[in-house]
Scaffold this motif. Structure first.
Motif, short mmCIF file in Angstrom:
data_model
loop_
_atom_site.label_atom_id
_atom_site.label_comp_id
_atom_site.label_asym_id
_atom_site.label_seq_id
_atom_site.Cartn_x
_atom_site.Cartn_y
_atom_site.Cartn_z
N PRO A 220 4.95 -1.48 8.41
CA PRO A 220 4.55 0.19 8.38
C PRO A 220 6.22 0.92 8.21
N VAL A 221 5.99 2.14 7.43
CA VAL A 221 6.97 2.99 7.25
C VAL A 221 7.54 3.41 8.52
N SER B 96 0.95 -1.24 0.05
CA SER B 96 0.16 0.15 -0.13
C SER B 96 0.96 1.37 0.06
N GLU B 97 0.23 2.14 -0.40
CA GLU B 97 1.01 3.59 -0.73
C GLU B 97 2.54 3.29 -1.22
N HIS C 217 4.41 7.02 -1.66
CA HIS C 217 4.60 7.52 -0.30
C HIS C 217 5.64 6.92 0.45
#
Lengths: 346, 169
Positions: free
Chosen positions: A112-113, A61-62, A65
């Motif tokens: 997660p980032v 996802s993303e 970004h």
């Protein structure tokens, strides 16, 4: 040219432990093949292209970004926008390139980032992040604004010269985002933060020290569900009680995205069948820890505000439901309640 | 004449379902001031600047968070804020920081600057400052040029003196 060298250099990652709490070795084996970092030099701009494309291919996802944030972080910036033309087009050193590949590979596992780069921003603070401690969400920044509005008014109304101690209590502090943000914005505030996770307590302590706020923050390893009396023993009445408690419905836990399901502490999310288990406990406890006219501020699920209002009216005489506030996406998100003196009436 | 600043770019993932809503009230200094042109302290600037005050009722804010439930159920890092001023149609996009809250505040700051230009035209703060800076530079150049001229004339005078046999200093 470097794109072609990638297809030649695919190799399987195999088993690999990533991060302090990494337990995704078996997953890594399944989703292996990561392009080898290029033998020749590569610029940040080129790396961004490669990884954005790869993230997209792999259903991460993303994708854009994610690549932007990781590359920016590696180059010492917070956002891609703040990277200069030179930074973006300069060829990265061998070491840097390998670091970049390492970080982006973690993101491939849907980490997660914020955990990949081990930090994130909350309002004007930069906080350390570490799995499985819950990552602060943008909505919660608005919760802090609501509390600040009221506390600033209280400070303004305080009698001149009176050194009225202003204290707040946070239940479920996680990384410490809420408490530290409040402390940072209000120099005269003192705060008490609780969490049932030792990891969260440790991380909050680290963040407090990094920000130089440790002298105004007391942190305790307490589970309000199991030991609510411990909270009452801790502190004298507080002006505000704040919480972003676990508020998801148990049945919704399973449909969470991998970023959350695989890496964040489920007990920071699961609020029981109707998502209100912890909230009810906090509100039952609230009148005993709040000073007169002290307020409780909660972030909740959009379905909760009307349920909470009804429940409080039926079960907690000393609490008055003040109002519901909406978040930036227009969802009812925040509940504000106030302690009232039942002898004097509303 | 108001200018439309079309700034919605591909950076904001507008293919996701976006929510436009009346701006929720935020408690910065701006919201508490009376309407009309008022002197306010723009954060981080030394000068007092006469920027127009924003009326939150005239703003629409878009924050792209996807169609999911948001809150704890979502973990997204996109934090682009798009702010539209309805009366003028001016749009400001901000993704300068990793904090949505800060981006919202900055978007409003930028909006106020743009409104200032739109409302006051030649007289707007931004343009006035630009003009002042240009004038200062011109002054500097003029002075430097005059200095050089003086030096040149002095040198010529010296040369002329020595030719006439006078002792040079």
């Amino acid at each position: 040219m470097w794109r072609r060298s990638f297809s030649a250099g695919y190799r399987c990652l195999g088993r690999r432990r990533i991060g302090p709490k990494g337990t995704w070795a078996s997953r890594a084996a399944r989703a292996c093949s990561v392009p080898a970092s290029p033998a020749g030099g590569i610029s940040a701009l080129q790396a961004l292209d490669v990884w954005e494309e790869l993230f997209e291919e792999r259903g991460v996802s993303e994708p854009k970004h994610s690549a932007d944030h990781i590359v920016a972080h590696l180059l010492g910036a917070k956002t891609r926008e703040s990277l200069g033309r030179r930074n973006l087009t300069e060829i990265l050193s061998r070491e840097r390139t390998e670091q970049l590949w390492e970080l982006c590979t973690r993101r491939l596992s849907r980490m997660p980032v914020q955990y990949v780069i081990e930090q994130w921003d909350f309002r004007d603070l930069t906080l350390k992040m570490r799995p499985p401690v819950f990552i602060p969400r943008p909505e919660t920044e608005e919760l802090v604004e609501l509390v600040l509005m009221d506390l600033e008014k209280t400070c303004g109304q305080a009698e001149e010269g009176a050194d009225a101690p202003l204290t707040c209590l946070e239940v479920g502090c996680g990384s410490g985002a809420i408490s530290l943000s409040l402390l940072s914005s209000l120099p005269q505030l003192k705060a008490i933060a609780l969490d049932r996770s030792q990891d969260a307590v440790d991380l909050t302590r680290e963040n407090a020290s990094s920000l130089g706020l440790q002298d105004r923050l007391q942190i305790y390893h307490i589970d309000v569900m199991k030991d609510p009396e411990a909270v009452l023993r801790l502190c004298s009445p507080v002006s505000a009680l704040v919480s972003n408690p676990p508020y998801l419905f148990s049945e919704d836990m399973l449909s969470l995205e991998p970023e959350i399901l695989r890496f964040e502490d489920p007990s920071a999310l699961d609020g029981g069948q109707d998502g209100l288990d912890v909230i009810r406990q906090i509100l039952t406890m609230a009148p005993k820890v709040l000073s007169d006219h002290g307020r409780a501020y909660l972030e909740v699920d959009p379905r909760h505000p009307r349920l909470i209002r009804r429940w409080v009216e039926a079960n907690v005489e000393e609490l008055r439901y003040v109002e519901t506030r909406h978040d930036i996406t227009g969802r009812p998100r925040f509940c504000i309640l106030q302690k009232r003196d039942i002898r004097k009436g509303p | 004449m108001s200018r439309l600043y079309a700034v919605i770019g591909s950076v904001c993932d507008v293919s996701r379902r976006a929510v436009w809503r009346g701006s929720p009230s935020i408690p910065p200094l701006l919201a508490l001031l009376p309407a009309g042109l008022t002197r306010v302290f723009a954060a981080g600037k030394k000068d007092l600047i006469d920027f127009p005050v924003l009326n939150e009722d005239e703003l629409e804010e878009q924050f792209v968070r996807g169609s999911g439930p948001g809150g704890q159920a979502t973990n997204k890092t996109s934090n682009c804020v798009v702010l539209k001023h309805i009366p003028t149609g001016i749009v400001v996009k901000c993704h300068q920081t990793r904090s949505v809250d800060i981006n919202r505040k900055r978007a409003r700051g930028i909006m106020r600057e743009k409104l200032d230009v739109a409302y006051k035209g030649e007289l707007s703060e931004v343009l006035v400052k630009k003009k002042e800076s240009v004038l200062r530079k011109q002054e500097k150049k003029k002075k430097a040029h005059e200095n050089l001229e003086r030096k040149r004339l002095f040198k010529e005078a010296l040369v002329a003196d020595s030719k006439h046999g006078n002792d040079s200093v």
